[in-house]
Design an enzyme around this catalytic site. Structure first.
Site, PDB file in Angstrom:
ATOM      1  N   ASP A 140     -16.222 -40.573 -20.158  1.00  0.00           N
ATOM      2  CA  ASP A 140     -17.254 -39.843 -19.430  1.00  0.00           C
ATOM      3  C   ASP A 140     -18.638 -40.296 -19.845  1.00  0.00           C
ATOM      4  OD1 ASP A 140     -17.166 -38.601 -22.019  1.00  0.00           O
ATOM      5  OD2 ASP A 140     -15.740 -37.152 -21.228  1.00  0.00           O
ATOM      6  N   ASP A 158     -12.447 -24.486 -24.403  1.00  0.00           N
ATOM      7  CA  ASP A 158     -12.010 -23.828 -23.167  1.00  0.00           C
ATOM      8  C   ASP A 158     -10.875 -24.584 -22.488  1.00  0.00           C
ATOM      9  OD1 ASP A 158     -13.333 -26.060 -22.279  1.00  0.00           O
ATOM     10  OD2 ASP A 158     -14.756 -24.997 -20.989  1.00  0.00           O
ATOM     11  N   HIS A 217     -10.815 -27.964 -21.808  1.00  0.00           N
ATOM     12  CA  HIS A 217     -11.145 -29.140 -21.007  1.00  0.00           C
ATOM     13  C   HIS A 217     -10.780 -30.420 -21.738  1.00  0.00           C
ATOM     14  CE1 HIS A 217     -15.159 -29.017 -23.212  1.00  0.00           C
ATOM     15  NE2 HIS A 217     -14.896 -30.310 -23.260  1.00  0.00           N
ATOM     16  N   GLU A 270     -13.697 -29.474 -16.540  1.00  0.00           N
ATOM     17  CA  GLU A 270     -13.839 -28.079 -16.919  1.00  0.00           C
ATOM     18  C   GLU A 270     -12.771 -27.221 -16.220  1.00  0.00           C
ATOM     19  OE1 GLU A 270     -15.633 -27.401 -19.309  1.00  0.00           O
ATOM     20  OE2 GLU A 270     -17.723 -28.024 -19.175  1.00  0.00           O
TER      21      GLU A 270
END
Length: 259
Positions: A66, A135, A137, A142
């Site tokens: 990314d 979370d 990801h 996400e």
């Protein structure tokens, strides 16, 4: 999927480095590299093996997971800069053999398509390193991400921006948008290696490997992959319901069977 529980972070990094080294010594490996704090120990261990044990990356290529949108490529927290400093500088890979999304591209959608095509044209990633967010990801996919998504732009959650603020002077400086390999793109790698350290990742890890396959926990998509190695320390393993079985299976692993 194989879950490998190690005593501490140092042992985790040695195990992950073993996996990467084995593929690199076979020649012409295509590596998927991740950023964040989790893989840094692995990169340092690979650098040590390069210097002391003649592990060469000269024939390798690498692709980033990314990149921040709008952050200059020479910014110290751009992922291109982080990989150059923390990984490429430690080994003998050709800097031109490292590709990542261009967060400054004039046409971001076209750049995402280019990047997906470049990975495919390389023959695909042999070993993809992955971290996991608190979370759930992976990459910057996400919660709510499509399980078959391709490289694209994502808006970071407030929680992710707060988690990443430690790399910047303040949370306000963390970009709101990123370009990330999609979950479908990640699943095309031949071997996924997910690494998690510390109790702060325990709940997300348990959801990803023992919970249901769900877009609400993007990392759970690894359950669909035929070759996944999850390497964690005791803290990250603390919420796993079947940790006794994972330890038993590892202790009984055939000597000829590699990760």
């Amino acid at each position: 999927m194989e879950i490998v529980i190690r005593d501490d972070a140092a042992a985790v990094h040695r195990t992950v480095a073993d996996i990467v080294e084995r593929r690199v010594r076979q020649g012409a490996a295509v590596l998927g590299v991740a950023t964040g704090s989790t893989p840094l120990g692995t990169y340092r261990e690979l650098g040590r093996r390069h210097r002391e044990e003649a592990l060469s990356f000269a024939s390798c290529r690498a692709f980033l997971l990314d990149e921040y949108v709008g952050l200059p490529g020479n910014h110290p927290q751009s992922y291109r800069s982080v990989i150059a400093t923390e990984f490429a500088a430690e080994i003998d890979i050709d800097p031109d053999a490292i590709d990542g999304p261009n967060g400054e591209a004039a046409d971001i959608a076209a750049e995402c398509a280019r990047y997906d095509a470049a990975i495919t044209a390389s023959g695909g990633v042999d070993v993809q390193l992955l971290g996991i967010g608190s979370d759930g990801h992976i990459g910057f996919n996400e919660p709510g991400s499509s399980l078959v998504s391709r490289t694209r732009v994502k808006t970071l959650t407030r929680r992710t921006r707060e988690d990443n603020a430690r790399f910047f002077d303040s949370a306000d400086e963390v970009p709101h948008h990123v370009m990330t390999q999609g979950l479908g793109t990640i699943l095309e790698a031949r071997h996924l290696v997910l690494v998690a350290l510390g109790e702060g990742k325990a709940e997300a890890l348990a959801a990803s490997v023992e919970g249901p396959l769900a877009a609400s926990c993007p990392a759970s998509v690894i359950q669909m992959h035929p070759h996944v190695t999850v390497v964690v320390d005791e803290g990250a393993a603390s919420a796993l319901g079947s940790s006794d079985y994972y330890r038993y299976a590892l202790s009984e692993k055939p000597t000829w069977q590699y990760f």
